[in-house]
Design a protein around this motif. Structure first.
Motif, PDB file in Angstrom:
ATOM      1  N   ALA A  55      -8.488 -17.192 -10.219  1.00  0.00           N
ATOM      2  CA  ALA A  55      -7.467 -17.937 -10.957  1.00  0.00           C
ATOM      3  C   ALA A  55      -7.510 -19.408 -10.592  1.00  0.00           C
ATOM      4  O   ALA A  55      -7.782 -19.771  -9.450  1.00  0.00           O
ATOM      5  CB  ALA A  55      -6.095 -17.366 -10.647  1.00  0.00           C
ATOM      6  N   GLY A  56      -7.237 -20.232 -11.581  1.00  0.00           N
ATOM      7  CA  GLY A  56      -7.141 -21.675 -11.350  1.00  0.00           C
ATOM      8  C   GLY A  56      -5.833 -22.173 -11.931  1.00  0.00           C
ATOM      9  O   GLY A  56      -5.527 -21.895 -13.090  1.00  0.00           O
ATOM     10  N   LEU A  98      -8.429 -11.938  -4.386  1.00  0.00           N
ATOM     11  CA  LEU A  98      -7.937 -13.045  -5.211  1.00  0.00           C
ATOM     12  C   LEU A  98      -8.537 -14.348  -4.709  1.00  0.00           C
ATOM     13  O   LEU A  98      -8.360 -14.720  -3.542  1.00  0.00           O
ATOM     14  CB  LEU A  98      -6.401 -13.109  -5.151  1.00  0.00           C
ATOM     15  CG  LEU A  98      -5.753 -14.376  -5.734  1.00  0.00           C
ATOM     16  CD1 LEU A  98      -6.043 -14.508  -7.226  1.00  0.00           C
ATOM     17  CD2 LEU A  98      -4.236 -14.369  -5.495  1.00  0.00           C
ATOM     18  N   PHE A  99      -9.253 -15.039  -5.595  1.00  0.00           N
ATOM     19  CA  PHE A  99      -9.753 -16.385  -5.304  1.00  0.00           C
ATOM     20  C   PHE A  99      -8.899 -17.314  -6.160  1.00  0.00           C
ATOM     21  O   PHE A  99      -8.936 -17.229  -7.394  1.00  0.00           O
ATOM     22  CB  PHE A  99     -11.231 -16.525  -5.684  1.00  0.00           C
ATOM     23  CG  PHE A  99     -12.136 -15.706  -4.807  1.00  0.00           C
ATOM     24  CD1 PHE A  99     -12.770 -16.287  -3.716  1.00  0.00           C
ATOM     25  CD2 PHE A  99     -12.343 -14.359  -5.057  1.00  0.00           C
ATOM     26  CE1 PHE A  99     -13.603 -15.534  -2.897  1.00  0.00           C
ATOM     27  CE2 PHE A  99     -13.166 -13.595  -4.249  1.00  0.00           C
ATOM     28  CZ  PHE A  99     -13.795 -14.179  -3.156  1.00  0.00           C
ATOM     29  N   TYR A 153      -7.502 -19.013  -0.759  1.00  0.00           N
ATOM     30  CA  TYR A 153      -6.969 -20.185  -1.459  1.00  0.00           C
ATOM     31  C   TYR A 153      -8.032 -21.273  -1.382  1.00  0.00           C
ATOM     32  O   TYR A 153      -8.614 -21.503  -0.323  1.00  0.00           O
ATOM     33  CB  TYR A 153      -5.694 -20.688  -0.784  1.00  0.00           C
ATOM     34  CG  TYR A 153      -4.556 -19.690  -0.809  1.00  0.00           C
ATOM     35  CD1 TYR A 153      -3.749 -19.556  -1.929  1.00  0.00           C
ATOM     36  CD2 TYR A 153      -4.282 -18.897   0.316  1.00  0.00           C
ATOM     37  CE1 TYR A 153      -2.698 -18.648  -1.942  1.00  0.00           C
ATOM     38  CE2 TYR A 153      -3.233 -17.989   0.315  1.00  0.00           C
ATOM     39  CZ  TYR A 153      -2.445 -17.871  -0.815  1.00  0.00           C
ATOM     40  OH  TYR A 153      -1.406 -16.975  -0.829  1.00  0.00           O
ATOM     41  N   VAL A 154      -8.273 -21.949  -2.478  1.00  0.00           N
ATOM     42  CA  VAL A 154      -9.237 -23.055  -2.491  1.00  0.00           C
ATOM     43  C   VAL A 154      -8.475 -24.297  -2.964  1.00  0.00           C
ATOM     44  O   VAL A 154      -7.931 -24.309  -4.076  1.00  0.00           O
ATOM     45  CB  VAL A 154     -10.412 -22.763  -3.456  1.00  0.00           C
ATOM     46  CG1 VAL A 154     -11.476 -23.846  -3.348  1.00  0.00           C
ATOM     47  CG2 VAL A 154     -11.022 -21.405  -3.172  1.00  0.00           C
ATOM     48  N   LEU A 155      -8.428 -25.306  -2.111  1.00  0.00           N
ATOM     49  CA  LEU A 155      -7.635 -26.490  -2.455  1.00  0.00           C
ATOM     50  C   LEU A 155      -8.525 -27.680  -2.808  1.00  0.00           C
ATOM     51  O   LEU A 155      -9.498 -27.958  -2.115  1.00  0.00           O
ATOM     52  CB  LEU A 155      -6.726 -26.873  -1.288  1.00  0.00           C
ATOM     53  CG  LEU A 155      -5.706 -25.820  -0.850  1.00  0.00           C
ATOM     54  CD1 LEU A 155      -4.839 -26.380   0.275  1.00  0.00           C
ATOM     55  CD2 LEU A 155      -4.834 -25.364  -2.015  1.00  0.00           C
ATOM     56  N   GLU A 156      -8.140 -28.355  -3.882  1.00  0.00           N
ATOM     57  CA  GLU A 156      -8.875 -29.574  -4.271  1.00  0.00           C
ATOM     58  C   GLU A 156      -8.526 -30.723  -3.333  1.00  0.00           C
ATOM     59  O   GLU A 156      -9.369 -31.514  -2.966  1.00  0.00           O
ATOM     60  CB  GLU A 156      -8.480 -29.977  -5.699  1.00  0.00           C
ATOM     61  CG  GLU A 156      -9.301 -29.342  -6.778  1.00  0.00           C
ATOM     62  CD  GLU A 156      -8.817 -29.802  -8.132  1.00  0.00           C
ATOM     63  OE1 GLU A 156      -8.861 -31.017  -8.402  1.00  0.00           O
ATOM     64  OE2 GLU A 156      -8.369 -28.941  -8.916  1.00  0.00           O
ATOM     65  N   ASP A 165     -21.290 -19.951  -3.470  1.00  0.00           N
ATOM     66  CA  ASP A 165     -21.426 -19.644  -2.035  1.00  0.00           C
ATOM     67  C   ASP A 165     -20.178 -18.953  -1.504  1.00  0.00           C
ATOM     68  O   ASP A 165     -20.268 -17.975  -0.751  1.00  0.00           O
ATOM     69  CB  ASP A 165     -21.668 -20.936  -1.236  1.00  0.00           C
ATOM     70  CG  ASP A 165     -23.063 -21.483  -1.491  1.00  0.00           C
ATOM     71  OD1 ASP A 165     -23.892 -20.705  -2.025  1.00  0.00           O
ATOM     72  OD2 ASP A 165     -23.320 -22.661  -1.183  1.00  0.00           O
ATOM     73  N   LEU A 166     -19.019 -19.485  -1.904  1.00  0.00           N
ATOM     74  CA  LEU A 166     -17.759 -18.906  -1.439  1.00  0.00           C
ATOM     75  C   LEU A 166     -17.664 -17.446  -1.879  1.00  0.00           C
ATOM     76  O   LEU A 166     -17.281 -16.567  -1.097  1.00  0.00           O
ATOM     77  CB  LEU A 166     -16.581 -19.709  -2.018  1.00  0.00           C
ATOM     78  CG  LEU A 166     -15.191 -19.193  -1.658  1.00  0.00           C
ATOM     79  CD1 LEU A 166     -14.853 -19.539  -0.224  1.00  0.00           C
ATOM     80  CD2 LEU A 166     -14.126 -19.760  -2.592  1.00  0.00           C
ATOM     81  N   LEU A 167     -18.056 -17.194  -3.123  1.00  0.00           N
ATOM     82  CA  LEU A 167     -18.004 -15.829  -3.650  1.00  0.00           C
ATOM     83  C   LEU A 167     -19.011 -14.941  -2.917  1.00  0.00           C
ATOM     84  O   LEU A 167     -18.687 -13.833  -2.490  1.00  0.00           O
ATOM     85  CB  LEU A 167     -18.273 -15.822  -5.161  1.00  0.00           C
ATOM     86  CG  LEU A 167     -17.225 -16.522  -6.033  1.00  0.00           C
ATOM     87  CD1 LEU A 167     -17.691 -16.617  -7.476  1.00  0.00           C
ATOM     88  CD2 LEU A 167     -15.897 -15.771  -5.974  1.00  0.00           C
ATOM     89  N   ALA A 168     -20.238 -15.446  -2.761  1.00  0.00           N
ATOM     90  CA  ALA A 168     -21.295 -14.654  -2.118  1.00  0.00           C
ATOM     91  C   ALA A 168     -20.910 -14.281  -0.688  1.00  0.00           C
ATOM     92  O   ALA A 168     -21.157 -13.160  -0.229  1.00  0.00           O
ATOM     93  CB  ALA A 168     -22.601 -15.436  -2.125  1.00  0.00           C
ATOM     94  N   GLU A 169     -20.253 -15.226   0.022  1.00  0.00           N
ATOM     95  CA  GLU A 169     -19.884 -14.967   1.427  1.00  0.00           C
ATOM     96  C   GLU A 169     -18.743 -13.971   1.554  1.00  0.00           C
ATOM     97  O   GLU A 169     -18.661 -13.234   2.532  1.00  0.00           O
ATOM     98  CB  GLU A 169     -19.428 -16.286   2.093  1.00  0.00           C
ATOM     99  CG  GLU A 169     -20.570 -17.177   2.538  1.00  0.00           C
ATOM    100  CD  GLU A 169     -20.069 -18.586   2.843  1.00  0.00           C
ATOM    101  OE1 GLU A 169     -18.887 -18.744   3.196  1.00  0.00           O
ATOM    102  OE2 GLU A 169     -20.876 -19.524   2.686  1.00  0.00           O
TER     103      GLU A 169
END
Lengths: 30, 438
Positions: B315-316, B341-342, B370-373, B389-393
């Motif tokens: 989700a974004g 959940l990403f 959580y991925v923050l800009e 990369d984040l998904l693969a890891e």
């Protein structure tokens, strides 16, 4: 993905209609 | 399998309806045919008109049509097929002029017969409809005025095109042909009647009352609706509805929003709305007790339509809304399948529903990234965007068996779809929800 599906569906239907319209013209036209 | 059969059946019905004028012309033919190019041009005009007439049915959200495809596919198809229909209609006069340049005199409005004036006016209106729809964002045309002009211009174009056919008269000279045009006319007007009169009447009989307007992080408001005098609606988690507030359902002041509540909640439903435009910026002004109308549920962006051994939600921003509904429903169902959940967000302060997500972790098998800009100092999580990369890891070994739901801004969705493709996730295990239906 689903957007692509909708696009492909529209293009395919458009082509079928175009072909059938051309066939109509071939039958009807002189 | 049943959905596929229904889809094919609707496509066949669509083709029959589009080609009906040509079939009747062939069956009821009494006059000798004319030149090939002229007949082809006229055939394109007729099928183009049928296609435009059917556009009303496509956007009427008529459930039997919407169900097998999903409303997003129907709306995108509506958009794409309108361009094709417009090209057919445009080809109609161009071919006639190319075949017989003397016909160019029909373009002079002072000397042209009524039939040509109707035809040309229909074409100009259609061109406006297509231009305003494709270029709406580029010319900064707001949703509400666009929606009104879209409906009016499209209806006007179809009426003018019908008048053009009637005025030319060449193709309505037998009872069968006249019957066809009457049937088509009744069908198109019937669709409009369903959309603008019948459906609003049904909505008036099923009103909702706003129970609460709750401010969330990230300029988002959750509006909770209580059904008034009926049982409310049963929706699948992840679906959405069209909301009308401060207006009657007969107006077309409605906007689509995703449910954020659990589908197991009895009666009550909640929509979460981020401040992005005119209407959404005023949502915070809605007061409890306000009457509202909901048209829904719609959409196939739901775990219920995609059974899987586990789910990955990507989700974004406000794309978290339908995901929240799915997470809350999974928790309420005591579903212990693994869920990842990403969640991409601008900053930690504006990460909508983050407290609710943390609370859900205790009730279900949920792992969150959580991925923050724009991270604040001390943030040790991922920064920037959701990357391959984040998904693969972080995705589990059995990632190809999971089903993926993506919802967020267009660029983020494209990037995530590409990333999943590179990770070898089969495309049919990806479901994406785009908020930009129009």
């Amino acid at each position: 993905m689903r957007k692509t599906l909708a696009n492909q569906l529209a293009i395919a239907i458009g082509i079928i209609i175009l072909i059938l319209a051309a066939i109509y013209a071939l039958i009807q036209g002189t | 399998m049943r959905r596929l059969l229904y889809s094919i059946a609707w496509i066949v019905v669509y083709l029959i309806l589009v080609l009906a004028p040509l079939l009747v012309l062939l069956i009821g033919q009494e006059r000798p045919g004319r030149e090939l190019w002229r007949e082809f041009s006229i055939a394109l005009g007729f099928v183009g008109l049928s296609m435009m007439g059917l556009q009303f049915l496509l956007t009427s959200r008529f459930r039997p049509v919407v169900r097998p495809f999903g409303i997003d596919v129907v709306y995108h198809f509506h958009r794409q097929i309108s361009i094709i229909a417009f090209l057919f209609i445009l080809a109609h006069p161009i071919m006639l002029f190319a075949f017989n340049p003397r016909l160019l005199s029909l373009l002079n409005p002072f000397t042209a017969p009524l039939s040509a004036i109707f035809g040309l006016s229909a074409l100009i209106l259609l061109a406006l409809v297509v231009f305003l729809s494709l270029g709406r964002l580029r010319i900064n045309l707001k949703y509400e005025p666009w929606r009104i002009t879209h409906g009016l211009f499209a209806t006007g174009a179809v009426i003018l095109a019908m008048l053009h056919v009637l005025e030319v008269g060449y193709y309505i000279d037998t009872p069968a042909k006249r019957a066809l045009w009457i049937v088509l006319g009744v069908f198109w007007v019937g669709t409009l009647f369903y959309m603008r009169i019948l459906k609003p009447i049904l909505m008036v009989r099923r009103p909702y009352r706003v129970e609460e307007v709750r401010a969330e992080r990230g300029n988002t408001h959750t509006v909770v609706f209580q059904p008034e005098g009926h049982n409310g609606m049963r929706f699948r988690p992840g679906q959405f509805a069209w909301l009308t507030v401060w207006a009657s359902p007969f107006s077309i002041m409605e906007h689509p929003f995703s449910f954020s509540s659990s589908s197991l909640e009895k009666g009550k439903v909640a929509l979460s709305i981020k401040e992005l435009g005119d209407f959404t910026s005023r949502v915070k002004e809605i007061t409890p007790g306000t009457r509202a109308y909901l048209d829904g549920p719609y959409g196939v962006f739901s775990i219920d339509y995609h059974p899987a051994p586990g789910y990955v939600f990507l989700a974004g921003g406000v794309g978290i809304t339908p995901v929240m509904s799915m997470l809350r429903t999974l928790a309420d169902r005591n579903d212990q399948r693994p869920v990842y959940l990403f969640y991409g967000s601008k900053d930690w302060e504006g990460t909508t529903f983050r407290e609710d997500i943390e609370a859900l972790k205790t009730r279900m098998n949920l792992t969150v990234f959580y991925v923050l800009e724009e991270p604040t100092e001390g943030w040790d999580g991922p920064v920037g965007y959701i990357t391959p990369d984040l998904l693969a890891e972080n995705l589990p070994q059995n990632r190809v068996e999971l089903t993926y739901f993506i919802c967020g801004p267009e660029l983020m969705m494209q990037a995530v779809e590409d990333a999943l493709d590179r990770l070898g996730i089969p495309p049919d295990q990806l479901t994406a929800e785009r908020f930009n239906l129009v």
